[in-house]
Design a protein around this motif. Structure first.
Motif, PDB file in Angstrom:
ATOM      1  N   TRP A  44     -51.296  -0.316  48.151  1.00 19.59           N
ATOM      2  CA  TRP A  44     -51.139  -0.925  49.520  1.00 19.59           C
ATOM      3  C   TRP A  44     -49.469  -0.912  49.776  1.00 19.59           C
ATOM      4  N   ARG A  45     -48.615  -0.852  48.823  1.00 19.97           N
ATOM      5  CA  ARG A  45     -47.262  -0.577  48.963  1.00 19.97           C
ATOM      6  C   ARG A  45     -46.403   0.555  48.524  1.00 19.97           C
ATOM      7  N   HIS A  46     -47.369   1.494  48.259  1.00 19.81           N
ATOM      8  CA  HIS A  46     -46.994   3.024  47.849  1.00 19.81           C
ATOM      9  C   HIS A  46     -45.923   3.292  48.900  1.00 19.81           C
ATOM     10  N   ARG A  50     -45.688   4.839  54.013  1.00 15.53           N
ATOM     11  CA  ARG A  50     -44.640   4.601  54.920  1.00 15.53           C
ATOM     12  C   ARG A  50     -44.335   5.899  55.810  1.00 15.53           C
ATOM     13  N   VAL A  51     -44.471   6.996  55.164  1.00 13.25           N
ATOM     14  CA  VAL A  51     -44.629   8.249  55.748  1.00 13.25           C
ATOM     15  C   VAL A  51     -45.641   8.677  56.410  1.00 13.25           C
ATOM     16  N   CYS A  52     -46.720   8.528  55.920  1.00 13.27           N
ATOM     17  CA  CYS A  52     -47.962   9.389  56.497  1.00 13.27           C
ATOM     18  C   CYS A  52     -48.895   8.464  57.337  1.00 13.27           C
ATOM     19  N   ARG A  54     -51.252   4.826  57.015  1.00 10.65           N
ATOM     20  CA  ARG A  54     -52.691   4.306  56.146  1.00 10.65           C
ATOM     21  C   ARG A  54     -53.779   4.564  56.577  1.00 10.65           C
ATOM     22  N   GLY A  55     -54.063   4.864  57.815  1.00 11.50           N
ATOM     23  CA  GLY A  55     -55.433   5.231  58.616  1.00 11.50           C
ATOM     24  C   GLY A  55     -56.243   5.814  57.602  1.00 11.50           C
ATOM     25  N   PRO A  56     -56.721   7.122  58.030  1.00 14.86           N
ATOM     26  CA  PRO A  56     -57.851   8.005  57.248  1.00 14.86           C
ATOM     27  C   PRO A  56     -57.488   8.445  56.073  1.00 14.86           C
ATOM     28  N   GLY A  57     -55.977   8.548  55.865  1.00 16.51           N
ATOM     29  CA  GLY A  57     -55.589   8.861  54.439  1.00 16.51           C
ATOM     30  C   GLY A  57     -55.967   8.032  53.429  1.00 16.51           C
ATOM     31  N   ARG A  58     -56.185   6.878  53.512  1.00 16.89           N
ATOM     32  CA  ARG A  58     -56.875   5.834  52.648  1.00 16.89           C
ATOM     33  C   ARG A  58     -58.133   6.108  51.948  1.00 16.89           C
TER      34      ARG A  58
END
Length: 76
Positions: A44-46, A50-52, A54-58
């Motif tokens: 969660w905190r990676h 912050r850059v990309c 969390r949305g669909p990237g997760r």
């Protein structure tokens, strides 16, 4: 296909292995639960999120980790 930092992918794969071990209903699940919480926090905190965002990237991270776990020779 999105690319993710090696440490983020490694943590996701470890999270999936730990979750699978926990789902087997071990006699004493406490250590596995604590490890799952630790890994969840790291994921969660990676800094990548912050850059990309969390949305669909997760979801994509989880998908790629499952693929790599099933076929480790596909490592990039």
């Amino acid at each position: 296909m999105a690319t993710f930092p090696h440490d983020l992918m490694a943590d996701q794969r470890e999270w999936q292995r730990t979750y699978t071990a926990l789902s087997a209903q071990p006699h004493d699940p406490s250590a596995l639960r604590r490890h799952l919480i630790l890994l969840s926090n790291r994921l969660w905190r990676h800094p990548h999120w912050r850059v990309c965002g969390r949305g669909p990237g997760r979801v994509e991270l989880c998908r790629q980790a499952r693929i790599r776990e099933a076929a480790p020779w596909r490592e990039s």
